[in-house]
Enzyme design. Structure first.
Site, mmCIF file in Angstrom:
data_model
loop_
_atom_site.group_PDB
_atom_site.id
_atom_site.type_symbol
_atom_site.label_atom_id
_atom_site.label_comp_id
_atom_site.label_asym_id
_atom_site.label_seq_id
_atom_site.Cartn_x
_atom_site.Cartn_y
_atom_site.Cartn_z
ATOM 1 N N VAL A 103 45.874 46.784 34.157
ATOM 2 C CA VAL A 103 46.285 47.324 32.704
ATOM 3 C C VAL A 103 47.485 48.198 32.648
ATOM 4 O O VAL A 103 47.778 48.985 31.945
ATOM 5 C CB VAL A 103 45.053 47.957 31.784
ATOM 6 C CG1 VAL A 103 44.197 46.510 31.363
ATOM 7 C CG2 VAL A 103 44.496 48.752 32.397
ATOM 8 N N ASP A 104 47.979 48.601 34.206
ATOM 9 C CA ASP A 104 48.938 49.684 34.094
ATOM 10 C C ASP A 104 50.454 49.529 34.181
ATOM 11 O O ASP A 104 51.001 50.364 34.097
ATOM 12 C CB ASP A 104 48.666 50.342 35.568
ATOM 13 C CG ASP A 104 48.745 48.932 36.616
ATOM 14 O OD1 ASP A 104 49.668 48.142 36.339
ATOM 15 O OD2 ASP A 104 47.924 49.019 37.713
ATOM 16 N N HIS A 119 43.854 41.102 30.891
ATOM 17 C CA HIS A 119 42.822 42.150 30.397
ATOM 18 C C HIS A 119 43.521 43.310 29.359
ATOM 19 O O HIS A 119 42.848 44.354 29.440
ATOM 20 C CB HIS A 119 42.007 42.966 31.730
ATOM 21 C CG HIS A 119 41.203 42.197 32.130
ATOM 22 N ND1 HIS A 119 40.700 42.281 33.572
ATOM 23 C CD2 HIS A 119 40.573 40.876 32.042
ATOM 24 C CE1 HIS A 119 40.006 41.413 33.986
ATOM 25 N NE2 HIS A 119 39.870 40.310 32.922
ATOM 26 N N CYS A 127 43.629 51.912 16.480
ATOM 27 C CA CYS A 127 42.838 52.830 15.580
ATOM 28 C C CYS A 127 41.764 51.432 15.232
ATOM 29 O O CYS A 127 41.929 50.437 14.896
ATOM 30 C CB CYS A 127 43.537 53.122 14.411
ATOM 31 S SG CYS A 127 42.208 53.879 13.138
HETATM 32 P P1 OAD Z 1 38.440 45.155 42.354
HETATM 33 O O1 OAD Z 1 38.330 46.679 42.423
HETATM 34 O O2 OAD Z 1 37.032 44.575 41.914
HETATM 35 O O3 OAD Z 1 38.979 44.442 43.592
HETATM 36 C C1 OAD Z 1 40.006 44.987 44.173
HETATM 37 C C2 OAD Z 1 40.435 44.089 45.396
HETATM 38 O O4 OAD Z 1 41.622 44.559 46.015
HETATM 39 C C3 OAD Z 1 39.316 44.200 46.591
HETATM 40 O O5 OAD Z 1 39.016 42.826 47.119
HETATM 41 C C4 OAD Z 1 40.046 44.971 47.750
HETATM 42 O O6 OAD Z 1 39.758 44.507 49.085
HETATM 43 C C5 OAD Z 1 41.536 44.632 47.565
HETATM 44 N N1 OAD Z 1 42.311 45.850 47.996
HETATM 45 C C6 OAD Z 1 42.136 47.160 47.923
HETATM 46 N N2 OAD Z 1 43.284 47.652 48.435
HETATM 47 C C7 OAD Z 1 44.327 46.683 48.800
HETATM 48 C C8 OAD Z 1 45.606 46.816 48.960
HETATM 49 N N3 OAD Z 1 46.212 48.066 49.290
HETATM 50 N N4 OAD Z 1 45.887 45.607 49.314
HETATM 51 C C9 OAD Z 1 45.635 44.489 49.128
HETATM 52 N N5 OAD Z 1 44.316 44.487 48.615
HETATM 53 C C10 OAD Z 1 43.691 45.666 48.321
HETATM 54 O O7 OAD Z 1 39.558 44.751 41.469
HETATM 55 P P2 OAD Z 1 39.849 43.455 40.454
HETATM 56 O O8 OAD Z 1 39.416 42.068 41.159
HETATM 57 O O9 OAD Z 1 41.013 43.488 39.696
HETATM 58 O O10 OAD Z 1 38.189 44.536 34.269
HETATM 59 O O11 OAD Z 1 38.789 43.776 39.298
HETATM 60 C C11 OAD Z 1 38.641 42.781 38.368
HETATM 61 C C12 OAD Z 1 38.260 43.313 36.864
HETATM 62 O O12 OAD Z 1 37.190 44.193 37.066
HETATM 63 C C13 OAD Z 1 39.147 44.533 36.503
HETATM 64 O O13 OAD Z 1 40.160 43.926 35.508
HETATM 65 C C14 OAD Z 1 38.558 45.086 35.608
HETATM 66 C C15 OAD Z 1 37.249 45.532 36.435
HETATM 67 O O14 OAD Z 1 36.007 45.836 35.907
HETATM 68 C C16 OAD Z 1 37.894 45.031 33.266
HETATM 69 O O15 OAD Z 1 38.073 46.234 33.038
HETATM 70 C C17 OAD Z 1 37.749 43.966 32.068
#
Ligand code: OAD
Length: 248
Positions: A103-104, A119, A127
């Site tokens: 969301v950044d 997301h 509001c």
């Molecule tokens: P996660 O935090 O679940 O996963 C991050 C992934 O990035 C992991 O598999 C790490 O191994 C990998 N990772 C970390 N650093 C990295 C780097 N420098 N290069 C490559 N990979 C790296 O994040 P999301 O999968 O995005 O949803 O999480 C999904 C959703 O869960 C988010 O959008 C959010 C969260 O709760 C909502 O808020 C609805």
């Protein structure tokens, strides 16, 4: 690794339509922590803070504990080599769309023009009473929770756990996933649905799925064609450089 970089560059080069699905991992090198794993947000904060139930019960607490911190981190974040790598792929005509769970706003800042914010976006608040929208950068943080002129509480225009993905984003993402030839899956743990279904849809419709992550995910064994294990910044920079070399 060099061999895999060349393979990925060739697969992207040979493909008609290439899309990327990104997650929190791509923004880690911009100083925004991931949710899961080491150093993840959910190590310090209970994930219930990202649920709509919790926000409705106690918006002040959610603003205080989670949203305030997100604002501070996102306010100062700038795109890293990973975001820039995807923008370079678009610039040379090799990448159509980015579906992001983040969301950044960093993909747009890097220069990608077709970004589906699966997301939602943290750039805007609205509001809860009158639905008036306000840019997050203009929100008065001296009062928590911040309130609109009508007295209603502001909430970020993001998808909380327990909320639906906006229909138009879901429909378009499914369509794009089913039509692409290559899907790059970057920095996502692939455990949150329906976002994690997009590589499955791509695969079942004949696409190659190329994963870029520091570790294995539930997709790695059965859905991904191969995994480039490493930091998104380095890997995407190398892929973009390889494609730019061949493009000359
Ligand atoms: P996660 O935090 O679940 O996963 C991050 C992934 O990035 C992991 O598999 C790490 O191994 C990998 N990772 C970390 N650093 C990295 C780097 N420098 N290069 C490559 N990979 C790296 O994040 P999301 O999968 O995005 O949803 O999480 C999904 C959703 O869960 C988010 O959008 C959010 C969260 O709760 C909502 O808020 C609805």
């Amino acid at each position: 690794m060099e061999e895999l970089i060349r393979r990925a560059a060739k697969d992207i080069s040979d493909a008609g339509k290439v899309v990327a699905l990104t997650g929190a991992g791509i923004s880690v090198e911009s100083g925004i922590p991931p949710f899961r794993g080491k150093g993840g947000v959910w190590e310090r904060i209970d994930p219930e803070y990202a649920s709509i139930e919790k926000f409705m019960q106690d918006p002040e607490d959610v603003w205080d504990v989670l949203i305030r911190e997100m604002k501070e981190l996102i306010d100062k974040a700038i795109p890293n080599e990973g975001h820039k790598g995807l923008a370079r792929l678009e610039a040379i005509g090799k990448l159509q769309t980015v579906i992001t769970q983040n969301v950044d706003g960093l993909h747009q800042m890097a220069g990608n023009t077709d970004v589906i914010e699966f997301h939602g976006t943290f750039a805007w608040q609205y509001c809860m009473e009158c639905r008036k929208r306000c840019e997050t950068s203009r929100i008065d943080m001296s009062r928590i929770p911040p309130r609109c002129g009508c007295g209603g509480i502001y909430r970020p225009d993001v998808v909380f756990f327990g909320e639906m993905i906006p229909q138009q984003h879901l429909i378009r993402s499914r369509q794009i996933a089913s039509e692409c030839d290559v899907m790059l899956v970057v920095g996502t743990s692939a455990v949150v649905h329906p976002a994690a279904m997009m590589p499955v849809i791509a695969k079942h419709n004949g696409a190659k799925v190329i994963e870029i992550n520091m570790e294995h995910t539930p997709l790695t064994r059965e859905i991904s064609d191969y995994l480039l294990m490493g930091r998104a910044g380095q890997v995407l920079n190398d892929i973009a450089a390889e494609l730019e070399k061949n493009d000359k």
